[in-house]
Design a protein around this motif. Structure first.
Motif, PDB file in Angstrom:
ATOM      1  N   SER A   1     -10.275 -22.022   3.005  1.00 25.85           N
ATOM      2  CA  SER A   1      -9.463 -20.799   2.973  1.00 25.85           C
ATOM      3  C   SER A   1      -8.441 -20.707   4.107  1.00 25.85           C
ATOM      4  O   SER A   1      -7.304 -20.256   3.875  1.00 25.85           O
ATOM      5  N   PRO A   2      -8.749 -21.132   5.352  1.00 23.26           N
ATOM      6  CA  PRO A   2      -7.711 -21.043   6.396  1.00 23.26           C
ATOM      7  C   PRO A   2      -6.529 -21.986   6.158  1.00 23.26           C
ATOM      8  O   PRO A   2      -5.466 -21.799   6.765  1.00 23.26           O
ATOM      9  N   LEU A   3      -6.703 -22.982   5.296  1.00 25.99           N
ATOM     10  CA  LEU A   3      -5.644 -23.959   5.064  1.00 25.99           C
ATOM     11  C   LEU A   3      -4.672 -23.534   3.971  1.00 25.99           C
ATOM     12  O   LEU A   3      -3.585 -24.104   3.859  1.00 25.99           O
ATOM     13  N   LEU A   4      -5.050 -22.538   3.166  1.00 20.98           N
ATOM     14  CA  LEU A   4      -4.215 -22.131   2.041  1.00 20.98           C
ATOM     15  C   LEU A   4      -2.973 -21.405   2.529  1.00 20.98           C
ATOM     16  O   LEU A   4      -3.043 -20.565   3.432  1.00 20.98           O
ATOM     17  N   PRO A   5      -1.827 -21.690   1.947  1.00 20.35           N
ATOM     18  CA  PRO A   5      -0.596 -21.001   2.367  1.00 20.35           C
ATOM     19  C   PRO A   5      -0.629 -19.537   1.939  1.00 20.35           C
ATOM     20  O   PRO A   5      -1.224 -19.198   0.904  1.00 20.35           O
ATOM     21  N   PRO A   6      -0.004 -18.645   2.711  1.00 24.98           N
ATOM     22  CA  PRO A   6       0.023 -17.231   2.315  1.00 24.98           C
ATOM     23  C   PRO A   6       0.860 -17.029   1.057  1.00 24.98           C
ATOM     24  O   PRO A   6       1.830 -17.745   0.806  1.00 24.98           O
ATOM     25  N   ARG A   7       0.453 -16.061   0.259  1.00 26.76           N
ATOM     26  CA  ARG A   7       1.208 -15.751  -0.958  1.00 26.76           C
ATOM     27  C   ARG A   7       2.495 -15.008  -0.615  1.00 26.76           C
ATOM     28  O   ARG A   7       2.578 -14.280   0.370  1.00 26.76           O
ATOM     29  N   ALA A   8       3.479 -15.181  -1.453  1.00 30.73           N
ATOM     30  CA  ALA A   8       4.727 -14.434  -1.292  1.00 30.73           C
ATOM     31  C   ALA A   8       4.459 -12.957  -1.560  1.00 30.73           C
ATOM     32  O   ALA A   8       3.648 -12.612  -2.438  1.00 30.73           O
ATOM     33  N   PRO A   9       5.095 -12.051  -0.818  1.00 35.13           N
ATOM     34  CA  PRO A   9       4.864 -10.616  -1.043  1.00 35.13           C
ATOM     35  C   PRO A   9       5.295 -10.195  -2.441  1.00 35.13           C
ATOM     36  O   PRO A   9       6.280 -10.697  -2.988  1.00 35.13           O
ATOM     37  N   ARG A  10       4.548  -9.280  -3.018  1.00 32.80           N
ATOM     38  CA  ARG A  10       4.845  -8.806  -4.367  1.00 32.80           C
ATOM     39  C   ARG A  10       5.843  -7.660  -4.305  1.00 32.80           C
ATOM     40  O   ARG A  10       5.816  -6.837  -3.384  1.00 32.80           O
ATOM     41  N   ARG A  11       6.714  -7.578  -5.278  1.00 33.69           N
ATOM     42  CA  ARG A  11       7.671  -6.478  -5.336  1.00 33.69           C
ATOM     43  C   ARG A  11       6.946  -5.199  -5.752  1.00 33.69           C
ATOM     44  O   ARG A  11       6.149  -5.204  -6.686  1.00 33.69           O
ATOM     45  N   ARG A  12       7.237  -4.119  -5.070  1.00 32.34           N
ATOM     46  CA  ARG A  12       6.473  -2.877  -5.271  1.00 32.34           C
ATOM     47  C   ARG A  12       6.795  -2.226  -6.604  1.00 32.34           C
ATOM     48  O   ARG A  12       5.914  -1.659  -7.253  1.00 32.34           O
ATOM     49  N   ARG A  13       8.053  -2.324  -7.067  1.00 33.34           N
ATOM     50  CA  ARG A  13       8.415  -1.589  -8.276  1.00 33.34           C
ATOM     51  C   ARG A  13       7.844  -2.249  -9.520  1.00 33.34           C
ATOM     52  O   ARG A  13       7.355  -1.573 -10.424  1.00 33.34           O
ATOM     53  N   TYR A  14       7.914  -3.570  -9.578  1.00 32.92           N
ATOM     54  CA  TYR A  14       7.367  -4.293 -10.725  1.00 32.92           C
ATOM     55  C   TYR A  14       6.401  -5.363 -10.198  1.00 32.92           C
ATOM     56  O   TYR A  14       6.732  -6.555 -10.158  1.00 32.92           O
ATOM     57  N   PRO A  15       5.226  -4.943  -9.767  1.00 30.30           N
ATOM     58  CA  PRO A  15       4.312  -5.903  -9.140  1.00 30.30           C
ATOM     59  C   PRO A  15       3.748  -6.936 -10.102  1.00 30.30           C
ATOM     60  O   PRO A  15       3.379  -8.026  -9.703  1.00 30.30           O
ATOM     61  N   GLY A  16       3.679  -6.619 -11.386  1.00 34.62           N
ATOM     62  CA  GLY A  16       3.131  -7.568 -12.350  1.00 34.62           C
ATOM     63  C   GLY A  16       1.620  -7.668 -12.253  1.00 34.62           C
ATOM     64  O   GLY A  16       0.949  -6.870 -11.586  1.00 34.62           O
ATOM     65  N   ARG A  17       1.082  -8.656 -12.910  1.00 34.11           N
ATOM     66  CA  ARG A  17      -0.364  -8.848 -12.919  1.00 34.11           C
ATOM     67  C   ARG A  17      -0.838  -9.347 -11.559  1.00 34.11           C
ATOM     68  O   ARG A  17      -0.200 -10.184 -10.927  1.00 34.11           O
ATOM     69  N   LYS A  18      -1.971  -8.842 -11.121  1.00 35.14           N
ATOM     70  CA  LYS A  18      -2.523  -9.243  -9.833  1.00 35.14           C
ATOM     71  C   LYS A  18      -2.965 -10.703  -9.901  1.00 35.14           C
ATOM     72  O   LYS A  18      -3.635 -11.111 -10.851  1.00 35.14           O
ATOM     73  N   PRO A  19      -2.592 -11.517  -8.894  1.00 30.87           N
ATOM     74  CA  PRO A  19      -2.984 -12.938  -8.928  1.00 30.87           C
ATOM     75  C   PRO A  19      -4.492 -13.104  -8.915  1.00 30.87           C
ATOM     76  O   PRO A  19      -5.225 -12.319  -8.305  1.00 30.87           O
ATOM     77  N   LEU A  20      -4.957 -14.136  -9.585  1.00 31.04           N
ATOM     78  CA  LEU A  20      -6.382 -14.424  -9.623  1.00 31.04           C
ATOM     79  C   LEU A  20      -6.846 -14.905  -8.249  1.00 31.04           C
ATOM     80  O   LEU A  20      -6.096 -15.545  -7.507  1.00 31.04           O
ATOM     81  N   ASP A  21      -8.076 -14.578  -7.921  1.00 34.52           N
ATOM     82  CA  ASP A  21      -8.657 -14.944  -6.639  1.00 34.52           C
ATOM     83  C   ASP A  21      -8.595 -16.460  -6.425  1.00 34.52           C
ATOM     84  O   ASP A  21      -8.929 -17.251  -7.321  1.00 34.52           O
ATOM     85  N   ASP A  22      -8.152 -16.880  -5.236  1.00 34.05           N
ATOM     86  CA  ASP A  22      -7.980 -18.303  -4.942  1.00 34.05           C
ATOM     87  C   ASP A  22      -9.285 -19.078  -5.091  1.00 34.05           C
ATOM     88  O   ASP A  22      -9.288 -20.229  -5.546  1.00 34.05           O
TER      89      ASP A  22
END
Length: 284
Positions: A29-50
């Motif tokens: 888990s510490p090696l995984l790159p951070p996700r790009a921030p989600r846009r607040r107005r149209y966030p879309g589906r929540k990403p599945l747990d890594d």
């Protein structure tokens, strides 16, 4: 466990090997790159747990099931999600970093002996072709690739490479030695500064023997035209065992991927899993 995977060697009531333990997840888990921030107005589906996606990637590695056929009831997400994360994490260097971290832990546990190195290669079929494939000389010139592996004295994989099936083993001798990473907490004591390197007749070229000696390495390489039984097999069997362990992962027995980087991602991840198993065995 309901017995659905007994055909894969998973006993009833036993945890499948593709389930990521808390200890392994703490390393990854510490090696995984951070996700790009989600846009607040149209966030879309929540990403599945890594962690769940990683279980899906390991399921594909262990079973060789096509990503598009990944069972949804397992809760690992879609096959395309697993494929994308495998690609993205490979581009971010996650699998290589994980391998290096585990090599450092093996060294700290006294399980890594880099005084000698052993090298060998193995053919696999490449049914769909693609980069780093070629007519295999051992399979009636059908498309194939080669897995080249260098290990320590005990068979722990230090580095791997992928080439076309028609590439000679000797072409990967020096590149594999250069590819061995520096081990954390260890001076630059790779096979480039080891005492000896063991190899079979496929590496019997005087020019490379001289190149090894200039690096301070004594080449212990079988000579062509000399009878078997000189004792090298008692040293070299560890790399053959490691190649067998790599091919125990069904996804690596045949190259199904057209993209070479995806197959290399599976290959590096498998090396890390082998190191993880050896580390767990050393603690028991």
């Amino acid at each position: 466990m309901d017995g659905r995977f007994e055909c894969l060697g998973v006993r009833r009531g036993e945890q499948p090997p593709w389930i990521v333990s808390d200890e392994l997840w703490a390393e990854i888990s510490p090696l995984l790159p951070p996700r790009a921030p989600r846009r607040r107005r149209y966030p879309g589906r929540k990403p599945l747990d890594d962690r769940k996606v990683l279980c899906g990637i390991l399921f594909v590695l262990y079973t060789a099931i096509p990503c598009e056929h990944l069972p949804q009831e397992l809760g690992f997400g879609s096959g395309m999600t697993c494929w994308r994360r495998l690609r993205d994490w490979n581009d971010a260097g996650v699998w290589q970093q994980l391998h290096e971290v585990l090599l450092g832990k093996l060294r700290a546990a006294g399980q890594l002996d880099m005084s000698r190195a052993v090298i060998d290669g193995s053919h696999v079929r490449a049914l769909k072709g693609g980069p780093k494939t070629g007519p295999s000389p051992v399979d009636r010139r059908k498309p194939g690739s080669k897995h080249h592996v260098i290990t320590d004295t005990g068979g722990i994989p230090l580095a791997v490479s992928l080439t076309g099936g028609n590439r000679h083993d000797i072409t990967q001798l020096m590149p594999l030695i250069d590819k061995v990473p520096p081990i954390k907490g260890h001076p630059r004591q790779s096979p480039a500064t080891a005492d000896r390197i063991y190899a079979d007749r496929g590496y019997d070229y005087d020019i490379y023997r001289r190149a090894l000696r200039t690096r301070g390495i004594t080449p212990v390489i079988a000579r062509r035209g000399v009878d078997h039984g000189l004792g090298l097999g008692t040293r070299r069997w560890v790399v053959e065992q490691t190649i067998a362990l790599l091919h125990w992962f069904r996804r690596l027995r045949v190259r199904w991927e057209i993209r070479d980087d995806i197959h290399e991602a599976f290959l590096t991840l498998a090396c890390a899993i082998i190191c993880w198993r050896r580390l767990q065995h050393s603690k028991s």
